[in-house]
Design an enzyme around this catalytic site. Structure first.
Site, mmCIF file in Angstrom:
data_model
loop_
_atom_site.group_PDB
_atom_site.id
_atom_site.type_symbol
_atom_site.label_atom_id
_atom_site.label_comp_id
_atom_site.label_asym_id
_atom_site.label_seq_id
_atom_site.Cartn_x
_atom_site.Cartn_y
_atom_site.Cartn_z
ATOM 1 N N LYS A 85 -7.096 3.658 8.831
ATOM 2 C CA LYS A 85 -6.069 4.466 8.048
ATOM 3 C C LYS A 85 -6.717 6.208 8.048
ATOM 4 C CE LYS A 85 -3.783 1.166 5.308
ATOM 5 N NZ LYS A 85 -3.410 0.885 3.817
ATOM 6 N N SER A 102 1.034 -0.872 0.144
ATOM 7 C CA SER A 102 0.518 0.053 0.206
ATOM 8 C C SER A 102 0.966 1.382 0.607
ATOM 9 C CB SER A 102 -0.857 0.104 0.897
ATOM 10 O OG SER A 102 -0.067 -0.006 2.572
#
EC number: 3.4.21.53
Length: 931
Positions: free
Chosen positions: A878, A835
Site C-alpha cells: 500500500k 481496510s
C-alpha cells in the site's frame, strides 16, 4: 434359437413323448437316414420323432391297431398366431420360445388339453422407426402389440408348429409345414387367432438336370461343412452312405436350418415354394457357412502356430542358456541379474539399514526360484532394481558458510533483504547444530517474485542436490506414496524417485504450488499424505507403498512455495515456517531489469551490447504502465519482446544489404563469371599455378583498397537502436495501465483509499454522491461489485458518519433526509477486504460537510462502531501504491506502526505518515488542513 430335432434337445427341455402319433416309432427311411446322420442310436427312437409333416401324414401303417385321437394336420385351419422375434421356424426343426402373456399361455395349454396341440409361428417384422435389437426391448414391443397391430407386424408366411411341451413360460415348438395367414378370426386382442392356408411346394421335375445339379451341389457343399465342423465330423461317413435318400425340398430346409443365416435369409427360404429356387437359396447359405468355417479354421491354426512358436522359442532359449552355462562362456539371465544387484549393495552393505538388507536378501533368493518367463520374475526384478539403486547412506557435504550463502543470494536476487536475512539465520543455525533438517520453509508470495529460484539458490548455497516437483492439482496419493506392487505398471512415489535421481539422502526438495494441492477424492487425500512426508517427527520412517520398507527422510530439507497460505490445510501449515515475499518496489524492479533481465534477454536473442541501448526512462515507463504486478515475470516477457523485435530488424537489414562486392575491375554478372571460369579451366595454356594466381587476384584485388571498403561496410552495418519512453510503445504496444490518480483536486465526496491485490498494492477511490432528498428518506445505496466484508464496512461507515455529524453539526439533516449512493470505481473487478471503513466514513462526511479532503491524502484502515481503527495488512504494498500516485500524506492504523518502521528507507522516503487509533484523528487530518 432354431435347432434340428435331436434327442439331446428333447432331453434338455424335458419334452414329453407327445409327438408320437401311434404307439410305435415312425419307420420312415428318410427319418432313419437323418437319425444316422445325427448319431442317434436305436434306443433313442422311442424318445425323438422327426417332424416332417408330409411323412407323418403318409405313414398310416403301424404295428398296432391304436388310432390317434389328434386331429389331422390338414384340419388345422385356424391357429393361434405366435410371434417369433429372432428367427423363423423351419419345418423339421424345433424352437423354444417364451410366452409371457398369461392369456396366450392359457390358450396354448387349453389347445393341448383338447388334443389340438398346434399353433402358427410367424416371424416378427423389423420396426423401421427403431434401431434397437436387444432382447429386452423386443419383448417389450411384443407385450405392447395386440390384435390388428400384431397381425400387421408379423410375416404372412409362417410354420404350423406342434406344441411339444410347456414348462412355465417356456413353450417348445416343432415345425411341420408352411402356412399363410388369410384373415384374423377374432377381434379380441388376446390371443391372436388367424385363419391359414397350408402351402404346398410347386410341382417340379425330379429328372430336370438343373435341379439335379443344384441338388448335388448342395449335397457336396454340406459335405464340406460337415468335414470342417467338429460337431458333425463323426457322422460324415454315415451321411455319404445315405446321401441319395434326401428329397429336394427337405434337403433345402435341412441346409437352411443348420446354417448360421440371419432371420431375413431364413424367412426367404421359408416363403419360397419353388423347390429349385429354394435349393439355390440354401446353396448360397451353406456356401457362406463353408467360408466362415474356413476362416475360423485359419484363425485357430494361426493362433496354434503362434503359441507353438513361442513355446519352441522358449525351449531353444533355455537350451542355449544351458549350453552356455556348461561351456562357462556366459551365465543365465537370473545369475547375471543377481550379480548386478549384489554388485550394487556389496560396497555399501554396512550403510544399508538392517531391515532393508534383509528384504533384499529374501528377494534375491526368490529371484533364483522364479522362472524367467513368469510375470512375477519381472515384478521382482523391478523391485530389486529400485531397492538397490537408492543412495543408502550417501550424503552430500553441507556448506554452512554464511558469507558465501549471502553472496550467492545477492547474485541471484536483488532486494528481498528481509527474506535473505531469514534464510541466512536458518543457515547459521544449521551451522551451529551441524545439520539443517527439522524445518520446513514455506515461501509465500505473488507470482513472479522468485520463490522457486530462491529455493534453487538455497540449495546452491548449502551445496545440496536440488529436486523440484509440483503438487498443483495433485489428487492421487500414489504420486506421493507410490503404488502397490500388485498393480500393473506400479512405481514408487515422487520422493523415492527423487532419491534415485539426486543420488544422495539429503537433497533440497522444492514442493511447488502446495496451496493448489488437490482435494480428497477416490484416490485418497493428498494433504494427509503430505503430512507424513513433511513432518520431521514422522518422515524418519516414511513408508512408500511400492518399496514397503521404511525410508529415512529426516535429512531432506523441504522448501515449499505458495501464492497464498489461506488454502493450505491447517495441519500442514502448522508444520511449516512461512516466509512472506511481498514483491518488489519500483526501484528494485529497475535494478532487476537493468542488471538481470536485460542481460539475459540480450544474450538469449544473440544481440551485442553495442547494438541496443535501453534508457532508464523506458524501463521506468515499462514498470509503471505495463508491469505493475508484484513480481517481475511479466517485466521479463516485455523486455524479451523488445529484444526480439530488435533482432528481427537487424536480420532484415542484414538480408537486404547483403550484396557481394569483389572489385571494381571484376564483373559481377553470374553468367559472365561462369563462362570466364569455364574458359580458364578448359584453356590448355593455364596451369595450376596460374589459376591460383588468377583466383587470388579476383579474391583480393588491391589489398589496401579492399580493406578500407570492408571496414567502411562494417561501420555502416553496426547500427545502435535506442529504446526510450518516446518509442517504447512501438515495441510493446499501448500502455496497459494509466495514471491511478484521476483527480488533480479531489472533489467533494471522493477519498483515495489504499488496497492490496494479487498484483501488489493499488489506490482505490471511494465516491459518494447525493441522489434525492425527502423527509425520512435517509438511506445508502452501494455499488462497485463489493464483497460481503466491504458491504458491512459501508453500513458501519454510514452509521458512524451519522453519529459524528450529529455531534459536530446537529442541524445538518443530510443523512436523515437524503438518499446517498456510495460507489467504488472499476466495477468489473471484485473487491473485498477489511481496510476501507475509514475511507468510506471520510467520503460520507466530505459530502455532508460539502468540503473536499486534502488532494495528496490517502488512508486505509477498518473502523468499529465506536470509532476505533483496526490494523490492516499489506503495509509495504500500500505504501508503494501511494508513492506511485504521488501521495504525500498517508494515514495508517496505530497497530501498523511497527510494520511501517521495518520498511526500507527508500520506500518511506518523502512520505508524511500518520498513525491513528481513533477516527477523530482522521477527521482532523482530512478536514482540518485549513487550520
Amino acid at each position: 434359437m432354431l435347432k434340428f430335432l435331436t434327442p439331446t434337445a428333447y432331453a434338455s427341455h424335458h419334452v414329453t413323448p407327445a409327438t408320437r402319433f401311434r404307439s410305435t416309432p415312425v419307420k420312415n427311411l428318410l427319418f432313419k437316414q437323418l437319425t444316422l446322420l445325427t448319431g442317434w442310436n436305436r434306443s433313442s427312437y422311442e424318445l425323438g420323432r422327426r417332424s416332417f409333416s408330409s411323412d407323418l401324414d403318409s405313414d398310416t401303417k403301424s404295428s398296432t391297431t391304436t388310432v390317434s385321437t389328434k386331429p389331422h394336420l390338414d384340419d388345422c385351419l385356424t391357429v393361434i398366431a405366435l410371434p417369433l422375434p429372432h428367427k423363423p421356424l423351419i419345418p423339421g426343426f424345433y424352437m423354444p420360445i417364451y410366452v409371457k402373456d398369461p392369456k396366450v399361455l392359457a390358450a396354448l395349454q387349453e389347445s393341448r388339453r383338447q388334443q389340438a396341440p398346434y399353433a402358427g409361428a410367424f416371424l416378427l417384422k423389423d420396426d423401421a422407426s427403431s434401431d434397437s435389437s436387444s432382447s429386452s426391448e423386443t419383448e417389450n414391443i411384443l407385450e405392447k402389440l395386440k390384435g390388428k397391430e400384431l397381425i400387421n407386424r408379423i410375416h404372412e408366411v409362417g410354420t404350423l408348429a406342434q406344441i411339444s411341451s410347456i414348462q412355465g413360460e417356456q413353450v417348445i415348438l416343432i415345425g411341420h409345414r408352411r402356412l399363410r395367414i388369410t384373415e384374423m378370426v377374432s377381434e379380441s386382442e388376446d390371443p391372436l387367432t388367424v385363419k391359414v392356408d397350408h402351402l404346398k411346394d410347386k410341382p417340379y421335375d425330379k429328372d430336370d438336370d438343373v435341379i439335379k445339379a443344384t441338388y448335388f451341389q448342395v449335397m457336396s457343399t454340406l459335405r464340406d461343412v460337415l468335414k470342417t465342423t467338429s460337431l458333425w465330423r463323426d457322422h460324415v461317413r454315415t451321411y455319404t452312405q445315405h446321401i441319395g435318400e434326401f428329397n429336394y425340398p427337405k434337403l433345402a430346409d435341412f441346409g437352411a436350418g443348420i446354417s448360421g443365416a440371419n432371420k431375413h435369409q431364413n424367412q426367404g427360404v421359408l416363403e419360397e415354394l419353388d423347390v429349385h429356387k429354394r435349393l439355390e437359396l440354401t446353396l448360397e447359405l451353406v456356401n457362406k457357412e463353408v467360408e466362415i468355417n474356413k476362416i475360423q479354421e485359419s484363425i485357430a491354426k494361426a493362433v496354434e502356430e503362434k503359441f507353438s512358436g513361442d513355446r519352441r522359442r522358449i525351449i531353444l532359449k533355455e537350451q542355449i542358456n544351458a549350453i552356455k552355462k556348461e561351456l562357462g562362456g556366459e551365465t543365465d539371465s537370473k545369475s547375471a541379474l543377481s550379480e548386478k544387484f549384489r554388485g550394487r549393495i556389496d560396497p555399501i552393505k554396512d550403510k544399508i539399514p538392517g531391515h532393508v538388507l534383509k528384504v533384499i536378501e529374501e528377494e534375491l533368493k526368490k529371484l533364483q526360484l522364479l522362472e524367467t518367463s513368469s510375470s512375477e520374475f519381472d515384478v521382482t526384478c523391478n523391485y530389486l532394481d529400485w531397492l538397490t539403486v537408492l543412495p543408502w547412506g550417501n550424503f552430500s557435504d553441507e556448506n554452512f558458510n554464511v558469507l558465501r550463502a549471502e553472496k550467492i543470494l545477492d547474485e541471484d536476487h536483488y532486494g528481498l533483504s528481509d527474506v535473505k536475512e531469514r534464510i541466512l539465520e536458518f543457515i547459521a543455525v544449521g551451522g551451529l547444530r551441524g545439520t539443517s533438517q527439522g524445518k520446513i520453509i514455506c515461501l509465500s508470495g505473488p507470482p513472479g517474485v522468485g520463490k522457486t529460484s530462491i529455493g534453487r539458490s538455497i540449495a546452491r548455497a548449502l551445496d545440496r542436490k536440488f529436486f523440484r516437483f509440483s503438487v498443483g492439482g495433485l489428487s492421487d496419493v500414489a504420486e506421493i506414496k507410490g503404488h502397490r506392487r500388485t498393480y500393473i505398471g506400479a512405481m514408487p512415489g515422487k520422493m523415492v524417485q527423487c532419491l534415485k535421481n539426486v543420488g544422495t539422502e539429503n537433497p533440497l526438495v522444492l514442493i511447488d504450488e502446495i496451496d493448489k494441492l488437490g482435494v480428497r477424492g477416490h484416490h485418497g487425500d493428498p494433504a494427509s499424505a503430505m503430512l507424513e512426508l513433511l513432518d520431521p517427527e514422522q518422515n524418519a520412517n516414511f513408508l512408500d507403498h511400492y518399496l514397503d520398507v521404511p525410508i529415512d527422510l529426516s535429512k531432506v530439507l523441504f522448501v515449499c512455495t505458495a501464492n497464498v497460505t489461506d488454502t493450505i490445510p491447517g495441519p500442514l501449515l502448522d508444520r511449516m515456517e512461512v516466509i512472506t515475499l511481498s514483491g518488489y518496489i519500483t526501484d528494485e524492479k529497475m535494478h532487476i531489469a537493468r542488471d538481470y533481465l536485460e542481460k539475459t534477454a540480450r544474450r538469449d536473442c544473440g544481440i551485442k551490447p553495442e547494438q541496443v541501448d535501453v534508457s532508464d526512462a523506458a524501463f521506468l515507463s515499462l514498470i509503471e504502465h505495463y508491469c505493475r504486478e508484484a513480481g517481475v515475470r511479466n517485466l521479463q516477457k516485455q523486455i524479451e519482446k523488445i529484444f526480439r523485435k530488435i533482432a528481427l530488424k537487424l536480420v532484415r537489414k542484414a538480408a537486404s544489404t547483403e550484396v557481394p562486392r569483389i572489385s571494381d575491375d571484376v564483373t559481377t554478372d553470374t553468367e559472365e563469371t561462369k563462362s570466364l571460369a569455364k574458359t580458364d579451366l578448359e584453356s590448355p595454356e593455364t596451369s595450376a599455378e596460374g589459376s591460383t594466381v588468377l583466383t587470388d587476384e579476383l579474391a583480393t584485388g588491391d589489398p589496401t583498397e579492399s580493406t578500407t571498403e570492408q571496414s567502411g561496410e562494417v561501420a555502416e552495418t553496426v547500427e545502435k537502436y535506442m529504446i526510450d519512453e518516446s518509442n517504447l510503445s512501438d515495441y510493446v504496444g499501448k500502455p496497459v495501465f494509466q495514471e491511478e490518480k484521476i483527480y488533480e483536486q479531489t472533489p467533494v465526496g471522493v477519498v483515495m483509499g489504499l488496497a492490496w491485490t494479487s498484483m501488489g498494492g493499488s489506490t482505490l477511490y471511494i465516491e459518494t454522491t447525493f441522489v434525492e432528498e425527502g423527509e425520512g428518506k435517509g438511506g445508502l445505496h452501494i455499488t462497485g461489485r463489493l464483497g460481503d466484508v466491504m458491504k458491512e464496512s459501508a453500513e458501519i461507515a454510514h452509521t458512524v458518519a451519522r453519529r459524528i455529524m450529529l455531534e459536530k453539526e446537529p442541524e445538518n439533516k443530510l443523512f436523515a433526509n437524503s438518499k446517498l449512493h456510495l460507489h467504488v470505481p472499476a466495477g468489473a473487478t471484485p473487491k473485498d477486504g477489511p481496510s476501507a471503513g475509514c475511507t468510506m466514513i471520510t467520503s460520507l462526511l466530505s459530502l455532508a460537510l460539502k468540503k473536499p479532503v486534502r488532494k495528496d491524502l490517502a488512508m486505509t484502515g477498518e473502523v468499529t462502531l465506536t470509532g476505533r481503527i483496526l490494523a490492516i495488512g499489506g503495509v509495504k504494498e500500500k505504501t508503494i501504491a501511494a508513492r506511485r500516485s504521488q501521495v504525500k500524506v498517508i494515514i495508517f492504523p496505530e497497530a501498523n506502526r511497527r510494520d511501517f518502521d521495518e520498511l526500507a528507507r527508500n520506500v518511506k522516503e518523502g512520505l508524511e505518515v500518520h498513525f491513528v487509533d481513533e477516527y477523530e484523528q482522521i477527521f482532523e487530518l482530512a478536514f482540518g488542513y485549513d487550520h
